[in-house]
Scaffold this motif. Sequence first.
Motif, PDB file in Angstrom:
ATOM      1  N   SER A  90       0.834  -1.207   0.000  1.00 31.78           N
ATOM      2  CA  SER A  90       0.000   0.000   0.000  1.00 31.78           C
ATOM      3  C   SER A  90       0.864   1.252   0.000  1.00 31.78           C
ATOM      4  O   SER A  90       0.578   2.225  -0.723  1.00 31.78           O
ATOM      5  CB  SER A  90      -0.920   0.003   1.225  1.00 31.78           C
ATOM      6  OG  SER A  90      -1.795  -1.111   1.215  1.00 31.78           O
ATOM      7  N   SER A 129      -5.236   6.655   6.340  1.00 31.24           N
ATOM      8  CA  SER A 129      -6.510   5.930   6.334  1.00 31.24           C
ATOM      9  C   SER A 129      -6.380   4.495   5.854  1.00 31.24           C
ATOM     10  O   SER A 129      -7.321   3.707   5.997  1.00 31.24           O
ATOM     11  CB  SER A 129      -7.529   6.666   5.450  1.00 31.24           C
ATOM     12  OG  SER A 129      -7.132   6.626   4.094  1.00 31.24           O
ATOM     13  N   THR A 130      -5.227   4.125   5.308  1.00 30.91           N
ATOM     14  CA  THR A 130      -5.046   2.759   4.800  1.00 30.91           C
ATOM     15  C   THR A 130      -3.965   2.016   5.583  1.00 30.91           C
ATOM     16  O   THR A 130      -4.261   1.118   6.367  1.00 30.91           O
ATOM     17  CB  THR A 130      -4.687   2.782   3.304  1.00 30.91           C
ATOM     18  OG1 THR A 130      -3.520   3.606   3.090  1.00 30.91           O
ATOM     19  CG2 THR A 130      -5.831   3.339   2.478  1.00 30.91           C
ATOM     20  N   THR A 170      -4.646  -0.222   8.958  1.00 37.67           N
ATOM     21  CA  THR A 170      -4.368  -1.658   8.879  1.00 37.67           C
ATOM     22  C   THR A 170      -3.439  -2.095  10.003  1.00 37.67           C
ATOM     23  O   THR A 170      -3.676  -3.112  10.669  1.00 37.67           O
ATOM     24  CB  THR A 170      -3.732  -1.997   7.521  1.00 37.67           C
ATOM     25  OG1 THR A 170      -4.657  -1.670   6.466  1.00 37.67           O
ATOM     26  CG2 THR A 170      -3.377  -3.467   7.435  1.00 37.67           C
ATOM     27  N   SER A 205     -14.179   6.028   6.599  1.00 39.54           N
ATOM     28  CA  SER A 205     -13.105   5.250   7.224  1.00 39.54           C
ATOM     29  C   SER A 205     -13.467   4.897   8.663  1.00 39.54           C
ATOM     30  O   SER A 205     -13.055   3.849   9.174  1.00 39.54           O
ATOM     31  CB  SER A 205     -11.792   6.028   7.179  1.00 39.54           C
ATOM     32  OG  SER A 205     -11.778   7.077   8.125  1.00 39.54           O
ATOM     33  N   TYR A 223     -10.020  -2.834   1.616  1.00 41.84           N
ATOM     34  CA  TYR A 223     -10.271  -1.430   1.939  1.00 41.84           C
ATOM     35  C   TYR A 223      -9.101  -0.550   1.515  1.00 41.84           C
ATOM     36  O   TYR A 223      -9.296   0.537   0.958  1.00 41.84           O
ATOM     37  CB  TYR A 223     -10.534  -1.291   3.435  1.00 41.84           C
ATOM     38  CG  TYR A 223     -10.507   0.137   3.933  1.00 41.84           C
ATOM     39  CD1 TYR A 223     -11.545   1.012   3.638  1.00 41.84           C
ATOM     40  CD2 TYR A 223      -9.428   0.609   4.674  1.00 41.84           C
ATOM     41  CE1 TYR A 223     -11.505   2.332   4.069  1.00 41.84           C
ATOM     42  CE2 TYR A 223      -9.385   1.915   5.113  1.00 41.84           C
ATOM     43  CZ  TYR A 223     -10.424   2.772   4.807  1.00 41.84           C
ATOM     44  OH  TYR A 223     -10.382   4.075   5.230  1.00 41.84           O
ATOM     45  N   SER A 224      -7.879  -0.999   1.753  1.00 41.95           N
ATOM     46  CA  SER A 224      -6.700  -0.200   1.427  1.00 41.95           C
ATOM     47  C   SER A 224      -6.578   0.029  -0.073  1.00 41.95           C
ATOM     48  O   SER A 224      -6.355   1.159  -0.522  1.00 41.95           O
ATOM     49  CB  SER A 224      -5.433  -0.881   1.964  1.00 41.95           C
ATOM     50  OG  SER A 224      -5.450  -0.979   3.369  1.00 41.95           O
ATOM     51  N   SER A 248      -9.361   2.350  -1.324  1.00 46.90           N
ATOM     52  CA  SER A 248      -9.164   3.712  -0.832  1.00 46.90           C
ATOM     53  C   SER A 248      -8.027   4.412  -1.566  1.00 46.90           C
ATOM     54  O   SER A 248      -8.104   5.608  -1.863  1.00 46.90           O
ATOM     55  CB  SER A 248      -8.881   3.705   0.674  1.00 46.90           C
ATOM     56  OG  SER A 248     -10.006   3.265   1.389  1.00 46.90           O
TER      57      SER A 248
END
Length: 459
Positions: free
Chosen positions: A73, A234-235, A239, A293, A322-323, A326
């Motif tokens: 990510s 946010s990612t 996580t 988020s 999600y990552s 996003s």
Amino acid sequence: MTTLIIIAILPIVLLYLGLFKAQKALLPATIVGLILAMAAAVKQWNSGAFPIYHDMMLFDNFSIAFSVTAIFSTLLILMLSKGYFERISMHVAEYLSIILFSLAGIIVMVSYYNLTMLFIGIEIMSVSLYILAGIDKKNFASNEASLKYFLMGAFSTGFLLFGVALIYGATGTFKLEGIRDWALAHPRGIDPLFHTGIILMIVGLCFKVGAAPFHFWTPDVYEGSPTLITAFMSTVVKTAGFAAFLRLFAVSFGPLADFWMPTLLVITILTLFVGNLTALYQHSFKRMLAFSSISHAGYLLFAIVALSAVSSNAIFVYATAYSIASIAAFGVLILVQQQLGSDSFECFNGLGKRNPFLAAVLTIAMLSLAGIPLTAGFMGKFLMFSGAMARFQIWLVIIAVINAIISIYYYFRVIIVMYFRSAEHDELTVPAYYKVVLAISAVATLVIGIYPAFITNLI
């Protein structure tokens, strides 16, 4: 351990490159270093890992999976950074180094096996993020975001550290297995030190992952920070926070689930409703992603509340889905902000006609975040709901499904304006490296959604 060493040395190398004005080599060196770190992590897969350094760290499959997700990510996010930091300052080497120092803290967070290392990993990550949130010194919103993040982060760290101290006072150890053994040896009654320590650690960790009612810093910090940094927070950061959360509760506090589960269940339901209902009323795409988020934090908490042998796999799949989605959404947002000067929903009007590629990628990202079938997000929600149904009554899953339906409204709002509103701006220019990142994100989202066995049984 090799992964952590590479990521710790890489930012120092970048600082030297910056010192000698090798600006063009910064991003390629970063990408190569991250690929090497990811390869070193994958090489340790199924290596029969055991705790090292007096049981301080454990690089098992759990740690490797979340480390690879965090590094991958970060790699995608930094590929979007070409030319981004130059608009803020010429000190690009410093910015890239701080992101990598934060990533080093994240690797420690997902690999700790001692509460001391958990605290050290969180602090390495957090101190770097306080700086990154305020790197746009000329932007008042960025300065405000940095100050708010620092104050709230320090406050939450106090709760976390107080909880660690109480748990140590009760058990006499920082080791996760030692804490579990103490809990098994004292099954009856409530120990004031130990149980208060658990509650304080829940509060501290919920601050870090942005769960309600400890979420108040999240929207303002995410909105005020530079968008690329918001994507990272946010990612990757979220996580890592949930990986650390899960390891602590799965290894140490599992025998006491009847004590802490009701508290965490209330937090989970509150987080879902606060995140989704507030996102409905946002006019800024970036702020909508910030509130969404929070709702995703609620879904991720399901795996901890319904703690079982498959919780780690559920969080891994959901966090990965999600990552990736996003990062695609934030990538499109960065282009819109840079070329149109705003992040309002109106800026996306007619994007389907102006730039079909961007619209298609953003559509896939929104569908995945909403949990629509054939996307990675659907598999993540399916695993979460399955775990909840196995542990709780159907009413909890009904609450989660209602929130998923609410989220469809504000995610589809973006899709509607892209395809059913007239274009108000010229076509957006998409650099080649953006096309690569967005294409990878879109393809990965669809592959995981269509062939879920690709990652669903890794851990």
